[in-house]
Design an enzyme around this catalytic site. Structure first.
Site, mmCIF file in Angstrom:
data_model
loop_
_atom_site.group_PDB
_atom_site.id
_atom_site.type_symbol
_atom_site.label_atom_id
_atom_site.label_comp_id
_atom_site.label_asym_id
_atom_site.label_seq_id
_atom_site.Cartn_x
_atom_site.Cartn_y
_atom_site.Cartn_z
ATOM 1 N N ALA A 66 0.837 -1.204 0.000
ATOM 2 C CA ALA A 66 0.000 0.000 0.000
ATOM 3 C C ALA A 66 0.873 1.255 0.000
ATOM 4 O O ALA A 66 0.613 2.202 -0.755
ATOM 5 C CB ALA A 66 -0.941 -0.005 1.199
ATOM 6 N N TYR A 67 1.896 1.273 0.806
ATOM 7 C CA TYR A 67 2.792 2.428 0.876
ATOM 8 C C TYR A 67 3.483 2.659 -0.470
ATOM 9 O O TYR A 67 3.504 3.778 -0.988
ATOM 10 C CB TYR A 67 3.823 2.208 1.991
ATOM 11 C CG TYR A 67 4.831 3.319 2.136
ATOM 12 C CD1 TYR A 67 4.445 4.572 2.587
ATOM 13 C CD2 TYR A 67 6.169 3.107 1.846
ATOM 14 C CE1 TYR A 67 5.370 5.598 2.739
ATOM 15 C CE2 TYR A 67 7.103 4.119 1.995
ATOM 16 C CZ TYR A 67 6.705 5.361 2.435
ATOM 17 O OH TYR A 67 7.631 6.362 2.575
ATOM 18 N N ALA A 68 4.042 1.590 -1.042
ATOM 19 C CA ALA A 68 4.740 1.726 -2.325
ATOM 20 C C ALA A 68 3.789 2.206 -3.418
ATOM 21 O O ALA A 68 4.173 3.001 -4.276
ATOM 22 C CB ALA A 68 5.392 0.400 -2.712
#
Length: 158
Positions: A66-68
């Site tokens: 999700a962060y990437a």
């Protein structure tokens, strides 16, 4: 103008509560759009905009999906904004730090995980905030011919 706000929650994709990526999207992506819009309206001729991405977009580490993904959106925006503002002699770039010794990085990680990630760099250490600040300062100052780029500041980890 430097935009460095961001949040990170780590979970395997199959375990994500959708509230987590929604929060990351709101802060990491929407926040970057707000910054870009306001900077585009206000920045002086010859100015510089520096956003933040992450080397995780290239490291492909489990639990960082999700962060990437949110930082991938930032990377897509940077060269477009650079083209939109180029006629005003404004540069737009992003810094993509590798693992950096910050509270955000350490949150929720065991020492074993921290050591493993530090070992991804040939320098066998985490970056420091100073390492990243030097890259930002260069892009915001003398690095005038660098435009529309994602600069990976990761000690060679990616």
């Amino acid at each position: 103008m430097v935009h460095a706000a961001g949040v990170m929650a780590l979970r395997p994709t199959r375990e994500l509560d959708l509230a987590e990526p929604d929060r990351q999207l709101r802060i990491n992506v929407r926040g970057t759009f707000v910054m870009a819009r306001e900077a585009a309206r206000r920045i002086r001729l010859g100015g510089a905009i520096v956003a933040f991405s992450t080397s995780v977009t290239r490291l492909h580490l489990p639990t960082y999906g999700a962060y990437a993904a949110t930082k991938g959106a930032v990377e897509a925006l940077v060269p477009i904004l650079a083209k939109e503002l180029g006629n005003r002699d404004v540069t737009v770039n992003a810094v993509a730090p590798g693992p950096t010794a910050t509270e955000l990085f350490f949150d929720g990680k065991s020492q074993q995980v921290i050591d493993r990630i530090a070992g991804l760099s040939p320098m066998n250490r985490l970056g420091t905030p100073q390492d990243i600040a030097e890259v930002v300062a260069f892009l915001a100052g003398p690095g005038r011919w660098i435009n529309g780029q994602i600069v990976f500041a990761n000690g060679g980890a990616a």
